[in-house]
Each structure stands twice: as C-alpha cells, then as structure tokens.
Design a protein around this motif. Structure first.
Motif, PDB file in Angstrom:
ATOM      1  N   ASN A   1      12.902  36.079 -32.514  1.00 11.53           N
ATOM      2  CA  ASN A   1      14.054  36.372 -34.120  1.00 11.53           C
ATOM      3  C   ASN A   1      14.384  35.694 -34.738  1.00 11.53           C
ATOM      4  N   PRO A   2      14.795  35.982 -35.787  1.00 10.21           N
ATOM      5  CA  PRO A   2      15.025  35.768 -37.047  1.00 10.21           C
ATOM      6  C   PRO A   2      16.001  34.668 -37.058  1.00 10.21           C
ATOM      7  N   ASP A   3      16.766  35.452 -36.153  1.00  9.49           N
ATOM      8  CA  ASP A   3      18.239  34.572 -36.197  1.00  9.49           C
ATOM      9  C   ASP A   3      18.220  33.395 -35.223  1.00  9.49           C
ATOM     10  N   ILE A   4      17.416  33.591 -33.652  1.00  6.45           N
ATOM     11  CA  ILE A   4      17.955  33.131 -33.425  1.00  6.45           C
ATOM     12  C   ILE A   4      16.931  31.800 -33.589  1.00  6.45           C
ATOM     13  N   ALA A   5      15.774  32.037 -34.475  1.00  3.41           N
ATOM     14  CA  ALA A   5      14.682  30.613 -34.803  1.00  3.41           C
ATOM     15  C   ALA A   5      15.615  29.542 -35.842  1.00  3.41           C
ATOM     16  N   ARG A   6      16.314  30.786 -36.825  1.00  2.00           N
ATOM     17  CA  ARG A   6      17.288  30.063 -37.111  1.00  2.00           C
ATOM     18  C   ARG A   6      18.484  28.758 -36.838  1.00  2.00           C
ATOM     19  N   GLN A   7      18.781  29.778 -35.686  1.00  2.00           N
ATOM     20  CA  GLN A   7      19.415  28.294 -34.664  1.00  2.00           C
ATOM     21  C   GLN A   7      19.179  27.130 -34.684  1.00  2.00           C
TER      22      GLN A   7
END
Length: 335
Positions: free
Chosen positions: A40-46
């Motif tokens: 998931n993009p948000d998880i990758a960013r985190q």
C-alpha cells in the motif's frame, strides 16, 4: 573532471554514487514502487520515513528496483511473523538509525582515507576505490551481524527467565568525569583521542566480563551484565584502568540489579533509571550499587561494600546507595 574545472557539478557525482550503490539510476516514482512491490502506498511511505530517508515528491523518479525489493522483503518478514505489526515502525526506525550512524562513520572514514581536503575534492574523487570497498564492507557487516546473532541467541536461550523481553540483569553506566570542562580545553584531535580510548577500553572490558554495550550516550556508556559479581568486577576494572593508564579518563559508575525490559536492542525500566541516578551521586573514581545488587554481593570476599547515606534524586526520594571497592589488603602479622 575535477572540482576546479568549469562546469563541475557535484550532483553528477552523487548520481554516479547512487547508481553504483543501487545498481541502476533512479527511474521509478513512488506509485511505481508501491505497484511493483504490492505494498500500500501509505504503508510504503511510512516505512520509508521510519528508515530516516528524506521525502520524495510523488512526481520524482527517485527510486530503483532495489527499493521495490526492500519493500517486498520487509513485507515477507512481516508475513512470516518476524516483524510484528504493532512493533513494525519501531523495528524499522531502529534499523534506520543504526545504519545511519554506521554509514556516517564509514563515509567519513572513506573520505579521510582519500586525503580529501574539501567537499569538492571529495566529489571529484575516483569512484573505482569505492566500487572495491563497498562489497568488502558488506561482507564484513554480514559476518559481524551473524556473529552477534549467535551471541544474542546464546544469552537469551541461557537466561533463567521465561520472558526474554524482561529478565533480571545488572545495568551499569560509566560516565567520564569532568567531560564538559575538559572538552573545552582540548583540541579536536585530543578530544577524539580521549573518547576513542574510552570507547575502546570500556567495550573490551565489558566484553571480558561477559556483558555487552547497549549504547553510548555522549560521555557515558550504558552496559548490561547478567552476573552481579562480573558486573562488580567490571566496574572495579574500569576504575583501575585510569590508575594504570592515564590515557583512559577517570570515570564514575552506577550499577543496579533487577528486571529489565529489552526492546529493540535497548533497555528500559526502573532499574535503568536507578543505575543512572546512582552514577550521578557517585564520586569521581568511584562505583556505587543499589541495595538489591548489594544483597547479591555482600558476602563475597573479593569485594567490599559499604552502605552510604540515603539520598534523594529525581524520581527517588530515599535511594540507598552502597559504595563498591576492592577488599583491603590484609597485613602480614609476621611483618
């Protein structure tokens, strides 16, 4: 091209280093990395931020296949249960901070070995040497990591506690006496030599007494030892070192014993706080232990303990310190 030539751009060298380190030039955007990795993009960013890397705009082609593979591997560790979801961010932050410090030191050491006089000179340096050094460094780091895995597993498997995250042990702080005032009078080279000597000798003695360094905090080292007597002998050895070798700074030491929470390579809990407070009340060149540790050591003929006056420190109104010394030399009646 050298730094003083027209058109010199350090950015070109940075891009070359990036390509060398990651195997290719950055060409993927954030959305590409998420799609290719299945994360998931948000998880990758985190995860990216937790590692301590600077943010990249969504439109920046700042990533490579190496970033995709790292996300895949991290996800696999989570799915295998090695990284638990509730500790994921702490786990990643710990890795990021550890390697950030290591990388900072390694780059400075490498640049120093090149004899660079300025950042421009460094940027203009030949990358051939770096290309040789990096694989060697990776192999050594992998070896050291595996060896430390063995040591950590041995300590945990041999502990008497059923809870590997919270177990009884001795926690100690060794603090350089007068560090602030001394550092003001020292040159940069003198200060570096003193700190390196302190780190080298302290780490060696801690290992010799079956303990390990948790971390260094400015002018002090935090360590743990399972056996109370070994911890006491370690403290005395650290004190003796200054008397035997003036290049090793005078220290003060605080030791406490009890259940300690181990988390992400660090230690927490009241025992750690007590050890820290005891260090602050110890006189220069002395070691102080808490009451529980004194109970473990008081009948040992190789050590001498003396109860000190109760004291009030931050968080503890009636802390009971005990001074730790070597036994007095016995006089020969015939002499």
């Amino acid at each position: 091209m050298t730094a003083d030539e027209p058109g010199f751009d350090p950015g070109d060298v940075i891009r070359a280093i990036t390509e060398l380190m990651l195997g290719e030039a950055p060409h993927l955007k954030r959305a590409d990395v998420s799609e290719l990795s299945g994360v998931n993009p948000d998880i990758a960013r985190q995860r990216w931020r937790a590692l301590g890397f600077p943010e990249a705009d969504d439109d920046d082609a700042a990533f490579t296949e190496a970033d995709v593979e790292a996300l895949r591997l991290t996800q696999e560790l989570i799915e295998l249960g090695v990284i638990e979801p509730d500790t994921e961010q702490a786990f990643i932050r710990t890795i990021g901070r550890s390697f950030a410090r290591l990388a900072e030191w390694q780059v400075r050491a490498f640049l120093g070995s090149m004899g660079a006089g300025s950042q421009e000179d460094v940027a203009a340096g030949d990358l051939d040497e770096l290309e040789k050094v990096v694989p060697l460094g990776e192999q050594v780091q992998a070896y050291v990591w595996r060896r430390h895995l063995i040591n950590a597993a041995s300590r945990l498997l041999l502990t008497d506690s059923a809870d590997v995250d919270a177990s009884p042990m001795c926690v100690g702080f060794a603090d350089i006496v007068g560090y602030t005032s001394r550092s003001r009078k020292m040159s940069r080279r003198e200060l570096t030599d003193m700190v390196e000597r302190f780190d080298e000798v302290a780490a060696g003695l801690i290992t010799d007494h079956h303990g390990h360094v948790v971390k260094t905090i400015g002018d002090e080292v935090l360590f743990v030892v399972d056996d109370p007597k070994q911890a006491a002998l370690l403290a005395l050895a650290l004190l003796d070192e200054h008397e035997a070798d003036g290049t090793f700074p005078e220290v003060r030491i605080g030791l406490a014993h009890g259940n300690v929470l181990n988390h992400m390579g660090d230690v927490f809990g009241p025992v750690v706080n007590v050890a820290s407070r005891l260090t602050s009340v110890a006189r220069p060149g002395s070691a102080v232990v808490d009451r529980e540790m004194a109970e473990h050591l008081r009948d040992d003929d190789d050590l001498r303990l003396k109860r000190m006056r109760r004291t009030s420190v931050k968080g503890y109104e009636h802390l009971e310190p005990w001074s730790l010394k070597r036994p007095r030399e016995k006089r020969d009646p015939a002499g």
